[in-house]
Design a protein around this motif. Sequence first.
Motif, PDB file in Angstrom:
ATOM      1  N   LYS A  51       1.155  -6.675   2.105  1.00  0.00           N
ATOM      2  CA  LYS A  51       2.482  -6.640   1.515  1.00  0.00           C
ATOM      3  C   LYS A  51       2.584  -5.445   0.568  1.00  0.00           C
ATOM      4  CE  LYS A  51       4.502 -10.482   3.060  1.00  0.00           C
ATOM      5  NZ  LYS A  51       5.828 -10.528   3.713  1.00  0.00           N
ATOM      6  N   VAL A  52       3.622  -4.624   0.744  1.00  0.00           N
ATOM      7  CA  VAL A  52       3.807  -3.429  -0.081  1.00  0.00           C
ATOM      8  C   VAL A  52       5.278  -3.316  -0.470  1.00  0.00           C
ATOM      9  CG1 VAL A  52       1.877  -2.157   0.954  1.00  0.00           C
ATOM     10  CG2 VAL A  52       4.166  -1.981   1.965  1.00  0.00           C
ATOM     11  N   CYS A  53       5.537  -2.511  -1.496  1.00  0.00           N
ATOM     12  CA  CYS A  53       6.919  -2.206  -1.870  1.00  0.00           C
ATOM     13  C   CYS A  53       7.422  -1.086  -0.964  1.00  0.00           C
ATOM     14  CB  CYS A  53       6.995  -1.784  -3.337  1.00  0.00           C
ATOM     15  SG  CYS A  53       6.513  -3.089  -4.493  1.00  0.00           S
ATOM     16  N   ALA A  54       8.489  -1.326  -0.264  1.00  0.00           N
ATOM     17  CA  ALA A  54       9.000  -0.356   0.702  1.00  0.00           C
ATOM     18  C   ALA A  54       9.413   0.937   0.010  1.00  0.00           C
ATOM     19  CB  ALA A  54      10.178  -0.949   1.467  1.00  0.00           C
ATOM     20  N   LYS A  55       9.200   2.047   0.675  1.00  0.00           N
ATOM     21  CA  LYS A  55       9.593   3.351   0.152  1.00  0.00           C
ATOM     22  C   LYS A  55      11.114   3.490   0.193  1.00  0.00           C
ATOM     23  CE  LYS A  55       5.430   4.891  -0.587  1.00  0.00           C
ATOM     24  NZ  LYS A  55       4.958   5.214  -1.946  1.00  0.00           N
ATOM     25  N   GLN A  56      11.636   4.203  -0.788  1.00  0.00           N
ATOM     26  CA  GLN A  56      13.079   4.354  -0.912  1.00  0.00           C
ATOM     27  C   GLN A  56      13.534   5.744  -0.465  1.00  0.00           C
ATOM     28  OE1 GLN A  56      14.862   1.428  -1.913  1.00  0.00           O
ATOM     29  NE2 GLN A  56      12.759   0.766  -1.458  1.00  0.00           N
ATOM     30  N   CYS A  61       6.735   9.147   3.131  1.00  0.00           N
ATOM     31  CA  CYS A  61       6.377   7.993   3.946  1.00  0.00           C
ATOM     32  C   CYS A  61       5.418   8.433   5.036  1.00  0.00           C
ATOM     33  CB  CYS A  61       7.629   7.351   4.557  1.00  0.00           C
ATOM     34  SG  CYS A  61       8.687   8.524   5.452  1.00  0.00           S
ATOM     35  N   ASN A  62       4.746   7.472   5.637  1.00  0.00           N
ATOM     36  CA  ASN A  62       3.868   7.749   6.782  1.00  0.00           C
ATOM     37  C   ASN A  62       3.778   6.490   7.633  1.00  0.00           C
ATOM     38  OD1 ASN A  62       1.962   6.045   5.460  1.00  0.00           O
ATOM     39  ND2 ASN A  62       1.137   7.814   4.355  1.00  0.00           N
ATOM     40  N   VAL A  88       9.801  11.887   5.115  1.00  0.00           N
ATOM     41  CA  VAL A  88      10.620  11.543   3.957  1.00  0.00           C
ATOM     42  C   VAL A  88      11.608  10.466   4.386  1.00  0.00           C
ATOM     43  CG1 VAL A  88      12.280  12.375   2.249  1.00  0.00           C
ATOM     44  CG2 VAL A  88      10.409  13.866   2.978  1.00  0.00           C
ATOM     45  N   CYS A  89      11.775   9.437   3.553  1.00  0.00           N
ATOM     46  CA  CYS A  89      12.692   8.347   3.888  1.00  0.00           C
ATOM     47  C   CYS A  89      14.132   8.845   3.855  1.00  0.00           C
ATOM     48  CB  CYS A  89      12.522   7.182   2.912  1.00  0.00           C
ATOM     49  SG  CYS A  89      10.949   6.315   3.116  1.00  0.00           S
TER      50      CYS A  89
END
Length: 329
Positions: A51-56, A61-62, A88-89
């Motif tokens: 579980k991770v905090c999603a990138k904004q 990102c990868n 990049v998101c």
Amino acid sequence: HSPPVQPGHKPSETSEVFQRTEVCHWPCRCPPVPACTPGVSLVKDGCGCCKVCAKQSGEPCNEADICDPHKGLYCDYSEDEPRYETGVCAHLVAVGCELNGVYYPNGQTFQPNPLYKCLCVSGAIGCTPVFTPRLAARPCTRVTGRKKPGQSLCGVGEHKQLQPTNYRLMPAYRSLPLVLKKKCLVQATPWTPCSRTCGIGISSRVTNDNRKCEMKKEKRLCFIQPCLANMLKKIKILKGKTCQPTFQLPTAEKLVFSGCSTTQSYRLTFCGVCLDKRCCIPNKSKMITVQFECPNEGFFKWKMMWITSCVCQRICSAPGDIFSELKVL
């Protein structure tokens, strides 16, 4: 046949094969579940492990660090050509949102109300409360005299200042009324204001009054006033009064919606008008089912609000204002 490669000649850049860095490792070894900041989704990483905090939006990102899927984000690798390892998101190209006559493009953050900050995601609007922190309270002054066991060093008024500010929002669902149906506690939000001030509009609510006792969005037709020119000339206001809360048209008429008309004629009760700045809104109503007939296309049915009484008030909210009834307690 391609020409033979000469000794000492290096292959062109376009034919070079890049080895991407492995970011996923198995078996999974996960750190403690993080606490994400408000508005950031807690999701499973791209490896299917932790579980991770999603990138904004705008963050790197990868393959493992995925972008927030609940905000319509994806990882754009176009700037990392030809390796395509880190991106990049960015927001997916999708439809925007409309609120109170203002259009917001997909992915835009906006604040239509002092209490809420909102985000447009593919035609849907999500909002989170905006909290204004209080200034730190001054230190307590010591109580005069000898301190008794368990006695605080703060006065009564200072106790209140040192307590953390607890913000409570009005509950999302409230019982209207409190009813128990087949082990289901029926709950519902208030109906939203009619989407149109004149003519047939739509209002909605969220309720679990269904067979599965699941929260679902429910819609109904609403008809507050007909679209008549010079409304004040059509309605007779009694002498000495400034408002006429309700009125009816002289004859029953068929209702027209989306090019289709009702199979029956109705003499509806409408909310009236005022000579001052007050507005009249529905006070009591019931629900009926109306059937529409479309030329060469058959029939369909809609639930509709049948107004029985209206009230005139000075607080007038625009139709579609989703914040009109929200308060911070």
